[in-house]
Design an enzyme around this catalytic site. Structure first.
Site, PDB file in Angstrom:
ATOM      1  N   ASP A   1       3.402  58.693  -3.020  1.00  8.48           N
ATOM      2  CA  ASP A   1       1.966  58.403  -2.945  1.00  8.48           C
ATOM      3  C   ASP A   1       1.756  57.107  -2.156  1.00  8.48           C
ATOM      4  OD1 ASP A   1      -0.695  58.771  -3.625  1.00  8.48           O
ATOM      5  OD2 ASP A   1      -0.514  57.844  -5.610  1.00  8.48           O
ATOM      6  N   HIS A   2       0.839  57.109  -1.199  1.00  5.05           N
ATOM      7  CA  HIS A   2       0.495  55.904  -0.420  1.00  5.05           C
ATOM      8  C   HIS A   2       1.718  55.205   0.176  1.00  5.05           C
ATOM      9  CE1 HIS A   2      -3.730  55.915  -1.512  1.00  5.05           C
ATOM     10  NE2 HIS A   2      -3.372  56.198  -2.752  1.00  5.05           N
TER      11      HIS A   2
ATOM     12  N   THR B   1      -4.537  56.545 -13.693  1.00  9.64           N
ATOM     13  CA  THR B   1      -5.122  55.655 -14.711  1.00  9.64           C
ATOM     14  C   THR B   1      -5.372  56.347 -16.045  1.00  9.64           C
ATOM     15  OG1 THR B   1      -6.125  54.322 -12.973  1.00  9.64           O
ATOM     16  CG2 THR B   1      -7.097  54.121 -15.155  1.00  9.64           C
TER      17      THR B   1
ATOM     18  N   HIS C   1      -9.755  54.004  -6.809  1.00  7.00           N
ATOM     19  CA  HIS C   1      -8.622  53.979  -7.745  1.00  7.00           C
ATOM     20  C   HIS C   1      -8.987  53.148  -8.971  1.00  7.00           C
ATOM     21  CE1 HIS C   1      -5.937  54.685  -4.056  1.00  7.00           C
ATOM     22  NE2 HIS C   1      -5.783  55.743  -4.824  1.00  7.00           N
TER      23      HIS C   1
ATOM     24  N   HIS D   1      -8.434  61.212  -4.275  1.00 10.36           N
ATOM     25  CA  HIS D   1      -7.734  60.126  -4.976  1.00 10.36           C
ATOM     26  C   HIS D   1      -8.683  59.551  -6.025  1.00 10.36           C
ATOM     27  CE1 HIS D   1      -4.019  59.296  -2.517  1.00 10.36           C
ATOM     28  NE2 HIS D   1      -4.596  60.289  -1.862  1.00 10.36           N
ATOM     29  N   GLY D   2      -8.132  58.746  -6.921  1.00 11.21           N
ATOM     30  CA  GLY D   2      -8.980  58.134  -7.949  1.00 11.21           C
ATOM     31  C   GLY D   2      -9.589  59.184  -8.859  1.00 11.21           C
TER      32      GLY D   2
HETATM   33  P1  13P Z   1      -6.460  56.831 -10.584  1.00  7.98           P
HETATM   34  O1  13P Z   1      -5.474  55.810 -11.015  1.00  7.98           O
HETATM   35  O2  13P Z   1      -7.820  56.276 -10.446  1.00  7.98           O
HETATM   36  O3  13P Z   1      -6.388  58.060 -11.417  1.00  7.98           O
HETATM   37  O4  13P Z   1      -6.050  57.271  -9.099  1.00  7.98           O
HETATM   38  C1  13P Z   1      -4.798  57.822  -8.863  1.00  7.98           C
HETATM   39  C2  13P Z   1      -4.566  58.020  -7.413  1.00  7.98           C
HETATM   40  O5  13P Z   1      -5.463  58.225  -6.646  1.00  7.98           O
HETATM   41  C3  13P Z   1      -3.183  57.961  -6.936  1.00  7.98           C
HETATM   42  O6  13P Z   1      -3.117  58.088  -5.560  1.00  7.98           O
END
Ligand code: 13P
Length: 287
Positions: A85-86, A232, A178, A207-208
């Site tokens: 991821d990223h 999260t 995020h 995302h997020g």
């Molecule tokens: P959250 O932590 O807001 O769930 O986002 C996760 C995310 O986008 C990982 O790339």
């Protein structure tokens, strides 16, 4: 089935209008719980690690070995992609060399020309290794592992250029952030999503994914979101369950100092969260 790339699952989700759960993992308990929950729900799964989580767990080889071992030992038969991821360009190369089956090159902090050029270069390596690729246009707001973004909306013309390279999935800034959403946050920008989706013509990534109301999640899926990233909400569920176990005094009883007992409430809470997400995303019984 073992580890696979995310190509087939993304195409199926895009075609049938559901979203593949992308769940960030942080340790063995996370990986095991998420794998078993998705297996029980017969959902395809993307297990993801940020560069920070990889470092925390020891390194790419450790994460790869752990996930591969769990899939075999727990007899997991659903398709699972192990995804970075990223990632920076260098991190993507390391992940591919270590056995990851999917990577996200995050060039969103570069100017678009550089982002496009690096994605193109990385794609060559990934295609040769049979690894799926996610790229990003616009930026995701909030902070994740020290990377802070302001949340710029993606430009549909840039989305089109990016997808025409042949990537498998595209993360696009549509007002998502995020981490926990602040009280003042109202909604995803569905107008922007519609415009980007019309140009991109491949599965888009949200995302997020933590804390977005269910009706917005489902509207986003109907407009082309085919992968939703959640980190999260699992962290919060895990922490809350362990806090409650400690605060109730139960953690001090008997042999509850044993980590297998101390962490158990956290794993149970994460399982409930994963199952709820899979139902919301419509990915249940897709395999
Ligand atoms: P959250 O932590 O807001 O769930 O986002 C996760 C995310 O986008 C990982 O790339």
């Amino acid at each position: 089935m073992g580890l696979v790339n995310a190509k087939i699952m993304m195409k199926d989700a895009y075609k049938k209008k559901y979203a593949v759960p992308h769940i960030n993992i942080n340790n063995l308990e996370w990986a095991k719980t998420v794998l078993l929950s998705a297996q029980d729900m017969r959902s395809p799964l993307i297990l993801a690690t940020s560069e920070g989580a990889v470092k925390y767990m020891g390194g790419y080889k450790t994460v790869y070995g752990m996930v591969k071992g769990l899939i075999e030992d727990l007899k997991i038969t659903i398709p699972v992609a192990l995804h970075l991821d990223h990632g920076s360009y260098e991190a993507c190369l390391k992940a591919i060399a270590s056995g990851y089956t999917s990577v996200m090159y995050d060039g969103s902090h570069e100017d678009f020309k550089t982002n496009l050029k690096n994605t193109k270069k990385l794609l060559k390596v990934a295609v040769a290794a049979g690894v799926s690729v996610e790229a990003e246009v616009g930026t995701i707001g909030g902070e994740e592992d020290g990377i802070v973004g302001n949340g710029d909306l993606a430009d549909p013309a840039e989305a089109k250029k990016m997808t025409s390279l042949g990537i498998d999935m595209l993360a696009a800034g549509i007002g998502n952030i995020h981490g926990p959403y602040p009280e003042s946050w109202k909604s995803l920008n569905f107008e922007a999503l519609q415009e980007i989706s019309a140009k991109a013509k491949i599965g888009l990534v949200l995302h997020g994914g933590s804390g977005i109301p269910k009706d917005q999640i489902q509207k986003a899926i109907s407009l082309g979101i085919s992968k939703i990233n959640v980190n999260t909400e699992l962290q919060q569920a895990n922490a809350k369950a362990i806090w409650e176990f400690v605060e109730s005094g139960k953690a001090k009883q008997g042999k509850n100092f044993d980590p297998r007992k101390l962490y158990a409430p956290g794993s149970l809470a994460m399982r409930e969260t994963v199952i709820e997400k899979i139902k919301e995303f419509g990915s249940e019984n897709r395999v």
